[in-house]
Design a protein around this motif. Structure first.
Motif, short mmCIF file in Angstrom:
data_model
loop_
_atom_site.label_atom_id
_atom_site.label_comp_id
_atom_site.label_asym_id
_atom_site.label_seq_id
_atom_site.Cartn_x
_atom_site.Cartn_y
_atom_site.Cartn_z
N VAL A 1 -9.55 18.35 -7.35
CA VAL A 1 -9.36 17.37 -6.28
C VAL A 1 -8.29 17.91 -5.35
O VAL A 1 -7.19 18.26 -5.79
CB VAL A 1 -8.95 16.00 -6.84
CG1 VAL A 1 -8.74 15.00 -5.70
CG2 VAL A 1 -9.99 15.49 -7.83
N ILE A 2 -8.61 18.00 -4.07
CA ILE A 2 -7.76 18.71 -3.11
C ILE A 2 -7.21 17.74 -2.06
O ILE A 2 -7.95 16.90 -1.54
CB ILE A 2 -8.56 19.83 -2.42
CG1 ILE A 2 -9.08 20.82 -3.47
CG2 ILE A 2 -7.70 20.55 -1.37
CD1 ILE A 2 -10.09 21.81 -2.92
N ALA A 3 -5.93 17.89 -1.75
CA ALA A 3 -5.29 17.12 -0.67
C ALA A 3 -4.83 18.08 0.42
O ALA A 3 -4.17 19.08 0.13
CB ALA A 3 -4.12 16.31 -1.20
N ASN A 4 -5.17 17.77 1.64
CA ASN A 4 -4.71 18.52 2.81
C ASN A 4 -3.69 17.65 3.53
O ASN A 4 -4.04 16.74 4.29
CB ASN A 4 -5.89 18.86 3.72
CG ASN A 4 -5.47 19.54 5.01
OD1 ASN A 4 -4.45 20.23 5.05
ND2 ASN A 4 -6.24 19.35 6.06
N ILE A 5 -2.42 17.91 3.28
CA ILE A 5 -1.34 17.07 3.78
C ILE A 5 -1.02 17.43 5.23
O ILE A 5 -0.85 18.60 5.58
CB ILE A 5 -0.07 17.22 2.92
CG1 ILE A 5 -0.38 16.98 1.44
CG2 ILE A 5 1.02 16.28 3.41
CD1 ILE A 5 -0.84 15.59 1.10
N VAL B 1 -5.18 14.09 4.58
CA VAL B 1 -4.12 13.09 4.56
C VAL B 1 -3.24 13.24 5.80
O VAL B 1 -2.73 14.32 6.09
CB VAL B 1 -3.24 13.23 3.30
CG1 VAL B 1 -2.19 12.13 3.24
CG2 VAL B 1 -4.11 13.24 2.04
N ASP B 2 -3.06 12.14 6.53
CA ASP B 2 -2.21 12.18 7.71
C ASP B 2 -1.53 10.83 7.89
O ASP B 2 -2.00 9.80 7.37
CB ASP B 2 -3.01 12.53 8.96
CG ASP B 2 -2.14 13.11 10.07
OD1 ASP B 2 -1.98 14.35 10.11
OD2 ASP B 2 -1.63 12.34 10.87
N VAL B 3 -0.45 10.81 8.64
CA VAL B 3 0.28 9.57 8.86
C VAL B 3 -0.43 8.65 9.84
O VAL B 3 -0.18 7.44 9.87
CB VAL B 3 1.72 9.87 9.34
CG1 VAL B 3 1.72 10.41 10.77
CG2 VAL B 3 2.63 8.66 9.20
N CYS C 1 -0.31 22.27 2.25
CA CYS C 1 0.64 21.77 3.24
C CYS C 1 0.98 22.93 4.18
O CYS C 1 1.80 23.79 3.84
CB CYS C 1 1.90 21.23 2.55
SG CYS C 1 3.15 20.60 3.69
N THR C 2 0.35 22.95 5.34
CA THR C 2 0.53 24.08 6.26
C THR C 2 1.22 23.63 7.54
O THR C 2 0.86 22.62 8.13
CB THR C 2 -0.83 24.72 6.60
OG1 THR C 2 -1.69 23.74 7.18
CG2 THR C 2 -1.48 25.30 5.35
N ASN C 3 2.21 24.41 7.94
CA ASN C 3 2.89 24.21 9.23
C ASN C 3 3.39 22.78 9.40
O ASN C 3 3.20 22.16 10.45
CB ASN C 3 1.93 24.57 10.38
CG ASN C 3 1.47 26.01 10.29
OD1 ASN C 3 2.26 26.93 10.40
ND2 ASN C 3 0.18 26.19 10.05
N MET C 4 4.04 22.26 8.36
CA MET C 4 4.55 20.90 8.45
C MET C 4 6.03 20.79 8.13
O MET C 4 6.73 19.95 8.71
CB MET C 4 3.76 19.97 7.52
CG MET C 4 3.97 18.50 7.85
SD MET C 4 3.25 17.41 6.62
CE MET C 4 4.39 17.66 5.27
N LEU C 5 6.54 21.62 7.23
CA LEU C 5 7.94 21.48 6.82
C LEU C 5 8.92 21.67 7.97
O LEU C 5 10.04 21.18 7.90
CB LEU C 5 8.26 22.46 5.68
CG LEU C 5 7.56 22.20 4.35
CD1 LEU C 5 8.06 23.18 3.29
CD2 LEU C 5 7.77 20.76 3.88
N ILE D 1 1.54 26.44 0.58
CA ILE D 1 2.44 26.04 1.68
C ILE D 1 2.60 27.19 2.66
O ILE D 1 2.81 28.33 2.26
CB ILE D 1 3.82 25.64 1.13
CG1 ILE D 1 3.70 24.48 0.13
CG2 ILE D 1 4.78 25.26 2.27
CD1 ILE D 1 4.98 24.17 -0.62
N THR D 2 2.49 26.88 3.95
CA THR D 2 2.85 27.85 4.98
C THR D 2 3.85 27.21 5.95
O THR D 2 3.81 26.01 6.19
CB THR D 2 1.63 28.35 5.79
OG1 THR D 2 1.11 27.29 6.59
CG2 THR D 2 0.56 28.90 4.88
N VAL D 3 4.74 28.05 6.47
CA VAL D 3 5.76 27.64 7.43
C VAL D 3 5.98 28.81 8.40
O VAL D 3 5.99 29.96 7.96
CB VAL D 3 7.11 27.29 6.74
CG1 VAL D 3 8.09 26.71 7.75
CG2 VAL D 3 6.91 26.32 5.59
#
Length: 205
Positions: A23-27, A60-62, A92-96, A121-123
């Motif tokens: 089960v995958i989440a794209n934050i 997943v998004d706000v 979680c890409t380009n979010m932090l 994670i990518t930043v």
């Protein structure tokens, strides 16, 4: 997301072995329009191959919008309480670089991922300031991303600084000063390229 970054993410996800269908989440997913039309390489390299395998994916998004499966705020404590051990793979890409409390978000990512699951994670590592709505100017190495987690929480499986070599990403900008608008293009030819840090981490609980 850069095309080379999307390919790197997609290639890693293709090689993840899990006992069950993950089960995958794209934050911080943004919309279907963004993923499939404005930046179609995101869908092509990352999500299309996962969909073809029949993996359940939650974008997943706000903000509620077309293509957002789950409206949730990763920056809030309620995210962890509502989604504890909910996902096998969390992307979680380009979010932090766009949050006020990086450590709180990192711990929410960890809490949402199941034991022996994966965090990808990518930043940006070398990139200009870009507001969305803020930019905290977090520009870490892959090792610095991994170090955000508490000792023993994760094991680093892969790490990369992705250099963006595609010329189309380096553009002329409007400027009141002669030649200043060509700085990105000049930097490209001088070998000054955008870079992205990426890590694949396995969660240990």
């Amino acid at each position: 997301m850069f095309r080379q970054e999307a390919k790197w993410v997609g290639d890693l996800l293709k090689n993840i072995d899990t006992i069950r269908k993950p089960v995958i989440a794209n934050i911080g997913s943004s919309t279907a329009l963004f993923r499939e039309a404005l930046q179609p390489h995101i869908h092509e390299h990352i999500f299309k191959p996962l969909q073809q395998k029949g993996y359940p994916i939650y974008h997943v998004d706000v903000k509620e919008d077309n293509g957002v499966d789950m409206v949730a705020d990763i920056t809030q404590p309620t995210f962890a309480t509502q989604h504890t051990n909910a996902f096998d793979i969390v992307i979680c890409t380009n979010m932090l670089e766009h949050v006020e409390d990086i450590n709180a978000v990192v711990q929410n990512l960890y809490t949402a991922c199941r034991n022996n699951g994966y965090l990808l994670i990518t930043v940006p590592y070398k990139y200009k300031k870009h507001l969305d709505p803020i930019d905290n100017m977090f520009r870490p190495t892959p090792e610095e991303i991994t170090a955000l987690f508490k000792p023993g929480q994760v094991q680093q499986i892969a790490a990369q600084i992705i250099t963006i070599t595609e010329r189309s990403y380096y553009k002329k900008k409007r400027s009141h000063y002669p030649l200043w608008g060509y700085r990105e293009i000049a930097g490209y030819y001088l070998g000054i390229r955008f870079k992205v840090s990426g890590v694949l981490l396995q969660v240990k609980k």
